[in-house]
Design a protein around this motif. Structure first.
Motif, PDB file in Angstrom:
ATOM      1  N   LYS A   1      -3.457  -9.873  22.848  1.00  0.00           N
ATOM      2  CA  LYS A   1      -3.717  -9.707  21.421  1.00  0.00           C
ATOM      3  C   LYS A   1      -2.670  -8.805  20.772  1.00  0.00           C
ATOM      4  CE  LYS A   1      -7.236  -8.253  18.107  1.00  0.00           C
ATOM      5  NZ  LYS A   1      -8.617  -7.718  17.925  1.00  0.00           N
ATOM      6  N   LYS A   2      -2.350  -7.701  21.428  1.00  0.00           N
ATOM      7  CA  LYS A   2      -1.353  -6.776  20.877  1.00  0.00           C
ATOM      8  C   LYS A   2       0.010  -7.445  20.733  1.00  0.00           C
ATOM      9  CE  LYS A   2      -3.536  -2.592  22.737  1.00  0.00           C
ATOM     10  NZ  LYS A   2      -3.412  -1.479  23.724  1.00  0.00           N
ATOM     11  N   HIS A   3       0.408  -8.195  21.755  1.00  0.00           N
ATOM     12  CA  HIS A   3       1.713  -8.851  21.712  1.00  0.00           C
ATOM     13  C   HIS A   3       1.762  -9.948  20.652  1.00  0.00           C
ATOM     14  CE1 HIS A   3       4.044  -7.133  25.049  1.00  0.00           C
ATOM     15  NE2 HIS A   3       2.869  -6.871  25.583  1.00  0.00           N
ATOM     16  N   TYR A   4       0.693 -10.742  20.557  1.00  0.00           N
ATOM     17  CA  TYR A   4       0.697 -11.823  19.576  1.00  0.00           C
ATOM     18  C   TYR A   4       0.632 -11.293  18.151  1.00  0.00           C
ATOM     19  CZ  TYR A   4       0.699 -15.799  22.685  1.00  0.00           C
ATOM     20  OH  TYR A   4       1.097 -16.745  23.598  1.00  0.00           O
ATOM     21  N   VAL A   5      -0.097 -10.227  17.925  1.00  0.00           N
ATOM     22  CA  VAL A   5      -0.124  -9.611  16.597  1.00  0.00           C
ATOM     23  C   VAL A   5       1.280  -9.187  16.196  1.00  0.00           C
ATOM     24  CG1 VAL A   5      -0.860  -7.567  15.310  1.00  0.00           C
ATOM     25  CG2 VAL A   5      -2.530  -8.879  16.631  1.00  0.00           C
TER      26      VAL A   5
ATOM     27  N   MET B   1       5.900 -10.403  12.878  1.00  0.00           N
ATOM     28  CA  MET B   1       7.353 -10.477  12.708  1.00  0.00           C
ATOM     29  C   MET B   1       7.757 -11.813  12.083  1.00  0.00           C
ATOM     30  SD  MET B   1      10.286 -10.367  15.669  1.00  0.00           S
ATOM     31  CE  MET B   1       9.706 -11.944  16.316  1.00  0.00           C
ATOM     32  N   LEU B   2       7.175 -12.919  12.598  1.00  0.00           N
ATOM     33  CA  LEU B   2       7.485 -14.238  12.051  1.00  0.00           C
ATOM     34  C   LEU B   2       7.030 -14.350  10.595  1.00  0.00           C
ATOM     35  CD1 LEU B   2       6.479 -16.490  15.085  1.00  0.00           C
ATOM     36  CD2 LEU B   2       8.787 -16.075  14.242  1.00  0.00           C
TER      37      LEU B   2
ATOM     38  N   LEU C   1      -7.055 -18.879  17.352  1.00  0.00           N
ATOM     39  CA  LEU C   1      -7.920 -19.998  17.732  1.00  0.00           C
ATOM     40  C   LEU C   1      -7.128 -21.293  17.863  1.00  0.00           C
ATOM     41  CD1 LEU C   1     -11.070 -19.250  15.510  1.00  0.00           C
ATOM     42  CD2 LEU C   1     -10.847 -18.983  17.985  1.00  0.00           C
ATOM     43  N   GLU C   2      -6.094 -21.444  17.042  1.00  0.00           N
ATOM     44  CA  GLU C   2      -5.238 -22.629  17.140  1.00  0.00           C
ATOM     45  C   GLU C   2      -4.401 -22.589  18.424  1.00  0.00           C
ATOM     46  OE1 GLU C   2      -4.747 -25.357  15.357  1.00  0.00           O
ATOM     47  OE2 GLU C   2      -6.153 -24.968  13.728  1.00  0.00           O
ATOM     48  N   ILE C   3      -3.833 -21.418  18.730  1.00  0.00           N
ATOM     49  CA  ILE C   3      -2.977 -21.293  19.921  1.00  0.00           C
ATOM     50  C   ILE C   3      -3.757 -21.581  21.191  1.00  0.00           C
ATOM     51  CG2 ILE C   3      -1.632 -19.669  21.338  1.00  0.00           C
ATOM     52  CD1 ILE C   3      -0.855 -18.232  18.753  1.00  0.00           C
TER      53      ILE C   3
ATOM     54  N   VAL D   1       6.367 -21.714  22.808  1.00  0.00           N
ATOM     55  CA  VAL D   1       6.945 -21.468  21.485  1.00  0.00           C
ATOM     56  C   VAL D   1       6.495 -22.554  20.517  1.00  0.00           C
ATOM     57  CG1 VAL D   1       9.107 -21.350  20.188  1.00  0.00           C
ATOM     58  CG2 VAL D   1       8.937 -20.257  22.431  1.00  0.00           C
ATOM     59  N   HIS D   2       6.482 -23.794  21.012  1.00  0.00           N
ATOM     60  CA  HIS D   2       6.081 -24.923  20.173  1.00  0.00           C
ATOM     61  C   HIS D   2       4.638 -24.770  19.708  1.00  0.00           C
ATOM     62  CE1 HIS D   2       6.126 -29.024  18.660  1.00  0.00           C
ATOM     63  NE2 HIS D   2       5.015 -29.280  19.346  1.00  0.00           N
ATOM     64  N   SER D   3       3.746 -24.369  20.611  1.00  0.00           N
ATOM     65  CA  SER D   3       2.336 -24.265  20.246  1.00  0.00           C
ATOM     66  C   SER D   3       2.103 -23.140  19.231  1.00  0.00           C
ATOM     67  CB  SER D   3       1.466 -24.032  21.485  1.00  0.00           C
ATOM     68  OG  SER D   3       1.629 -22.726  22.001  1.00  0.00           O
ATOM     69  N   ILE D   4       2.863 -22.062  19.340  1.00  0.00           N
ATOM     70  CA  ILE D   4       2.736 -20.964  18.375  1.00  0.00           C
ATOM     71  C   ILE D   4       3.187 -21.431  16.995  1.00  0.00           C
ATOM     72  CG2 ILE D   4       3.540 -18.650  17.764  1.00  0.00           C
ATOM     73  CD1 ILE D   4       3.885 -18.131  20.780  1.00  0.00           C
ATOM     74  N   ALA D   5       4.317 -22.153  16.944  1.00  0.00           N
ATOM     75  CA  ALA D   5       4.826 -22.662  15.668  1.00  0.00           C
ATOM     76  C   ALA D   5       3.836 -23.630  15.027  1.00  0.00           C
ATOM     77  CB  ALA D   5       6.171 -23.349  15.883  1.00  0.00           C
TER      78      ALA D   5
END
Length: 380
Positions: free
Chosen positions: A316-320, A325-326, A346-348, A361-365
């Motif tokens: 959670k900390k890393h994804y936040v 940043m993005l 929830l999407e990821i 990377v694709h799933s995050i985008a």
């Protein structure tokens, strides 16, 4: 379906260069000649005097890994489906699983990506060119096979074999250029190496020079028989703090105490089983057989629950941080609220996203794009 040509390349065995040892003459004073040996792959990490030409050396023995990562829950080697989860992202390793299994866990685009298919053969528990064939065989014959056989036959194992078996596993994880999440200090690593080398050199026989030393290494072992098979759950994880290593692997929880340490660390990560661990008896290599404390499924489940909470907080900390940043770089015209962040999470990690495709990377985008569309914002 998998591109047939990609599948063919994926199944081909890689050709490994044969070991070449170069002996170079050097002239020294008084006309004498010395010889300097240079190895193609470097010296074996165990014996130090033979070329490390062995490929696919298992750092964590395959019989332990197969207990939890066999795709058909058989516990058999070569049926691996293993996902390595890091702070952010994941990688997937597959053994000789059928092509139909690929289609269950990967998107079609991934299965037509030659580079991605090749990466699937990177075994996180194995490595090339760290041992020589002789030392690898000694590990197998003197330690791994006897331990695996005793486990399979559900019988006791000689305590010295068990003691040096676990030394070999811990030392390999620490020393073989793979990140297993812990790093021992140099003196401890060297001491374990000397103990292992002495045991192998003496063909598994103990004497005054190689007898077990609890002031260097001792351990407790919790065992939940058939946990992985019965629950179809399992993983491996290392936690190292204050000279205590907790290694969870399949049906086992190994707690190693280095040096003169005899107690669990303060604020121990798996505090829920601290009292259980205290009941377990130390193994110091001179008992009649290895001491294993049998635990039930509830105890193992509590360990898994603790690990999941720990892993989720880190992720959670890393994804936040990454998503924030993005968000800033893309100049998205709405505020990144906690509720929007939750939507992206929830999407990821959506159940609709195939297992090996989550956290790429694709799933995050795609996740960010999908959430923004719900809020009426289109970005490239």
């Amino acid at each position: 379906m998998i591109n047939p040509e990609i599948r063919r390349l994926h199944m081909l065995k890689r050709a490994h260069a044969k070991s070449k040892v170069k002996i170079i003459k050097k002239k020294v004073n008084a006309g004498k000649t010395s010889f300097d040996v240079q190895y193609e792959h470097g010296p074996c990490l165990i014996c130090g005097n033979t070329d490390a030409s062995k490929t696919n050396s298992h750092i964590v023995p395959s019989f332990l890994v197969s207990m939890y990562d066999s795709y058909d829950n058989s516990g058999k080697r070569g049926r691996d489906l293993q996902i390595s989860i890091t702070d952010i992202g994941r990688s997937t390793y597959v053994g000789a699983i059928p092509s139909t299994k690929y289609e269950e866990i990967f998107n079609e685009d991934s299965l037509n990506d030659e580079k991605r298919i090749e990466e699937l053969k990177n075994n996180p528990d194995a490595i090339d060119y760290v041992f020589c064939p002789t030392c690898e065989k000694l590990l197998a014959d003197l330690l791994e096979s006897p331990y695996a056989d005793a486990l399979k036959q559900n019988k006791g194992i000689n305590s010295a074999i068990a003691y040096y078996f676990w030394i070999s596993v811990v030392w390999r994880m620490n020393s073989c250029r793979k990140n297993f999440g812990f790093q021992l200090d140099k003196s401890t690593s060297e001491a374990l190496h000397e103990m292992l080398l002495s045991y192998l050199d003496n063909n598994g026989q103990l004497n005054e020079q190689n007898k077990p030393n609890p002031d260097i290494f001792k351990y407790k072992l919790l065992y939940c028989p058939n946990f992985c098979k019965d629950t179809q759950r399992g993983f491996q994880y290392c936690n190292y703090k204050d000279n205590v290593l907790t290694f969870i692997i399949s049906d086992f929880i190994l707690i190693v105490y280095f040096g003169t340490t005899n107690n669990l660390p303060d604020n121990y990560m798996f505090d829920a089983i601290s009292d259980t661990i205290k009941k377990a008896v130390f193994n110091i290599g001179n008992e009649e057989s290895e001491n294993k404390l049998i635990i039930d499924t509830k105890v193992m489940e509590s360990v898994i629950s603790t690990f999941i909470k720990f892993a989720v907080n880190i992720k959670k900390k890393h994804y936040v941080r990454v998503i924030s940043m993005l968000w800033k770089q893309l100049n998205i015209p709405i505020r990144l609220t906690e509720s929007i962040m939750k939507e992206i999470f929830l999407e990821i990690f959506s159940e609709e996203t195939k297992l090996a495709e989550r956290e790429t990377v694709h799933s995050i985008a795609i996740a960010i794009e999908s959430v923004l569309k719900k809020h009426g914002i289109i970005v490239r």
